[in-house]
Motif scaffolding. Structure first.
Motif, PDB file in Angstrom:
ATOM      1  N   ALA A   1       0.838  -1.202   0.000  1.00  3.98           N
ATOM      2  CA  ALA A   1       0.000   0.000   0.000  1.00  3.98           C
ATOM      3  C   ALA A   1       0.873   1.252   0.000  1.00  3.98           C
ATOM      4  O   ALA A   1       0.587   2.232  -0.702  1.00  3.98           O
ATOM      5  CB  ALA A   1      -0.927  -0.010   1.213  1.00  3.98           C
ATOM      6  N   ARG A   2       1.940   1.228   0.781  1.00  6.86           N
ATOM      7  CA  ARG A   2       2.848   2.374   0.842  1.00  6.86           C
ATOM      8  C   ARG A   2       3.514   2.633  -0.507  1.00  6.86           C
ATOM      9  O   ARG A   2       3.551   3.769  -0.992  1.00  6.86           O
ATOM     10  CB  ARG A   2       3.926   2.109   1.896  1.00  6.86           C
ATOM     11  N   ASP A   3       4.035   1.583  -1.134  1.00  2.26           N
ATOM     12  CA  ASP A   3       4.845   1.760  -2.338  1.00  2.26           C
ATOM     13  C   ASP A   3       4.021   1.957  -3.602  1.00  2.26           C
ATOM     14  O   ASP A   3       4.499   2.574  -4.560  1.00  2.26           O
ATOM     15  CB  ASP A   3       5.773   0.555  -2.518  1.00  2.26           C
ATOM     16  N   LEU A   4       2.798   1.442  -3.617  1.00  4.07           N
ATOM     17  CA  LEU A   4       1.993   1.526  -4.836  1.00  4.07           C
ATOM     18  C   LEU A   4       0.916   2.606  -4.774  1.00  4.07           C
ATOM     19  O   LEU A   4       0.282   2.906  -5.786  1.00  4.07           O
ATOM     20  CB  LEU A   4       1.362   0.169  -5.144  1.00  4.07           C
ATOM     21  N   GLY A   5       0.714   3.186  -3.602  1.00  2.22           N
ATOM     22  CA  GLY A   5      -0.266   4.259  -3.481  1.00  2.22           C
ATOM     23  C   GLY A   5      -0.041   5.409  -4.453  1.00  2.22           C
ATOM     24  O   GLY A   5      -1.000   5.903  -5.061  1.00  2.22           O
TER      25      GLY A   5
ATOM     26  N   VAL B   1      -4.264  -1.339  -1.787  1.00  2.00           N
ATOM     27  CA  VAL B   1      -4.030  -2.720  -1.352  1.00  2.00           C
ATOM     28  C   VAL B   1      -4.670  -2.910   0.015  1.00  2.00           C
ATOM     29  O   VAL B   1      -4.277  -2.257   0.989  1.00  2.00           O
ATOM     30  CB  VAL B   1      -2.531  -3.052  -1.288  1.00  2.00           C
ATOM     31  N   ASN B   2      -5.645  -3.783   0.091  1.00  3.70           N
ATOM     32  CA  ASN B   2      -6.370  -4.032   1.341  1.00  3.70           C
ATOM     33  C   ASN B   2      -6.595  -5.528   1.534  1.00  3.70           C
ATOM     34  O   ASN B   2      -6.477  -6.319   0.586  1.00  3.70           O
ATOM     35  CB  ASN B   2      -7.719  -3.313   1.313  1.00  3.70           C
ATOM     36  N   LEU B   3      -6.949  -5.900   2.741  1.00  8.49           N
ATOM     37  CA  LEU B   3      -7.263  -7.288   3.062  1.00  8.49           C
ATOM     38  C   LEU B   3      -8.653  -7.379   3.679  1.00  8.49           C
ATOM     39  O   LEU B   3      -9.139  -6.430   4.296  1.00  8.49           O
ATOM     40  CB  LEU B   3      -6.248  -7.862   4.057  1.00  8.49           C
ATOM     41  N   VAL B   4      -9.261  -8.535   3.511  1.00  6.34           N
ATOM     42  CA  VAL B   4     -10.507  -8.859   4.201  1.00  6.34           C
ATOM     43  C   VAL B   4     -10.209 -10.006   5.161  1.00  6.34           C
ATOM     44  O   VAL B   4      -9.674 -11.041   4.761  1.00  6.34           O
ATOM     45  CB  VAL B   4     -11.618  -9.265   3.215  1.00  6.34           C
ATOM     46  N   SER B   5     -10.528  -9.801   6.429  1.00  4.49           N
ATOM     47  CA  SER B   5     -10.335 -10.827   7.450  1.00  4.49           C
ATOM     48  C   SER B   5     -11.680 -11.474   7.746  1.00  4.49           C
ATOM     49  O   SER B   5     -12.540 -10.888   8.401  1.00  4.49           O
ATOM     50  CB  SER B   5      -9.757 -10.198   8.724  1.00  4.49           C
ATOM     51  N   ALA B   6     -11.858 -12.669   7.216  1.00  4.70           N
ATOM     52  CA  ALA B   6     -13.136 -13.378   7.367  1.00  4.70           C
ATOM     53  C   ALA B   6     -13.110 -14.287   8.592  1.00  4.70           C
ATOM     54  O   ALA B   6     -12.045 -14.742   9.030  1.00  4.70           O
ATOM     55  CB  ALA B   6     -13.428 -14.199   6.124  1.00  4.70           C
TER      56      ALA B   6
ATOM     57  N   THR C   1      -6.553   2.345   1.869  1.00  7.69           N
ATOM     58  CA  THR C   1      -5.505   1.396   1.502  1.00  7.69           C
ATOM     59  C   THR C   1      -4.727   1.012   2.757  1.00  7.69           C
ATOM     60  O   THR C   1      -4.732   1.749   3.751  1.00  7.69           O
ATOM     61  CB  THR C   1      -4.568   1.978   0.421  1.00  7.69           C
ATOM     62  N   GLY C   2      -4.103  -0.150   2.732  1.00  5.83           N
ATOM     63  CA  GLY C   2      -3.395  -0.647   3.906  1.00  5.83           C
ATOM     64  C   GLY C   2      -4.329  -1.063   5.022  1.00  5.83           C
ATOM     65  O   GLY C   2      -3.915  -1.200   6.173  1.00  5.83           O
TER      66      GLY C   2
END
Length: 256
Positions: free
Chosen positions: A173-177, A183-188, A241-242
């Motif tokens: 997320a830092r480098d591609l922002g 860039v994110n995640l889903v915690s199921a 992001t992140g």
């Protein structure tokens, strides 16, 4: 109209129709996206068969995220079907259940741990950078995690791999922002997928959700998780992001 109208989405790691990847591909199509899916090896044949069960049969691409040749040719293979990507879903993880899960943390051998970290965490970077040339106008990358802020029964070295995945997502997320790539995640919460069945002691993990989730939790329903992934793929989270979005019935917020 759907929230993904006109979007071109690659869902990497679709095996069975009970998987989060399959559910995400289905919701993405229903929301207007053009979807491609991937797998490799012996599972590729299964993926090609279950692809026919989606609302629109998508192209199936062979992709092993640990194979540099596969990653190098990915833009060419994707380019045979679409002229770019707006979103990428990383639904990939592996840890040897015989050596790394089910109470084997202290005995887990490094070669198996290294494989788990490469497949489950480093591959988020590998897949994202392979798709980067296809996301010239920016886009969204979404991965799947299982809350790595605490130690869980039976999860052992996969918990460590997920912690690496969560950290990887933040650095991406830092480098591609600056390029407009989120860039994110889903915690199921625990879902009865093929991956879950491979975890010795999964039932102990799963049973906690029945009494502690304020919204309740249906471990056979991948729909809520898939919808969250698609929301993050859409333009409705332009400044996020992140992040790790929890889809677990509220379990993560409860102390007891």
């Amino acid at each position: 109209m759907g929230i993904l109208d006109g979007k071109r989405i690659l869902v990497a790691g679709v095996t069975m129709d009970s998987s989060i990847g399959f559910a995400t591909a289905k919701v993405a199509q229903e929301q207007g996206a053009t979807v491609l899916i991937s797998n490799f090896g012996r599972a590729l044949g299964i993926t090609k068969r279950i692809a026919k069960r989606l609302p629109v049969e998508p192209p199936v691409i062979e992709l092993d995220v640990t194979d540099e040749e596969h990653l190098a040719r990915l833009p060419e293979l994707v380019g045979e079907h679409v002229d770019g990507l707006d979103g990428v879903v990383h639904s990939i993880a592996f840890g040897n259940p015989e050596t790394l899960l089910g109470g084997k943390f202290l005995e887990g051998p490094w070669p198996d741990v290294a494989q788990a970290v490469q497949v489950s965490a480093y591959s988020l970077k590998s897949l994202t950078t392979a798709c980067r040339p296809l996301m010239g106008q920016g886009g969204s990358v979404v991965g799947m995690t299982f809350d790595a802020t605490v130690a869980w029964p039976a999860y052992d070295w996969m918990g460590v791999a997920k912690a690496a995945l969560e950290s990887t997502s933040r650095y991406l997320a830092r480098d591609l922002g600056p390029e407009g790539i989120r860039v994110n995640l889903v915690s199921a919460g625990p879902l009865k997928t093929l991956a879950a069945k491979a975890i010795p002691g999964f039932e102990e993990l799963d049973s906690m959700w029945a009494t502690r989730s304020p919204l309740g939790w249906d471990n056979t329903d991948q729909g809520p998780t898939a919808k969250a992934v698609c929301a993050l793929l859409s333009d409705f989270f332009p400044a996020t992001t992140g992040e790790i979005v929890h889809v677990d019935g509220g379990f993560h917020a409860m102390g007891a």
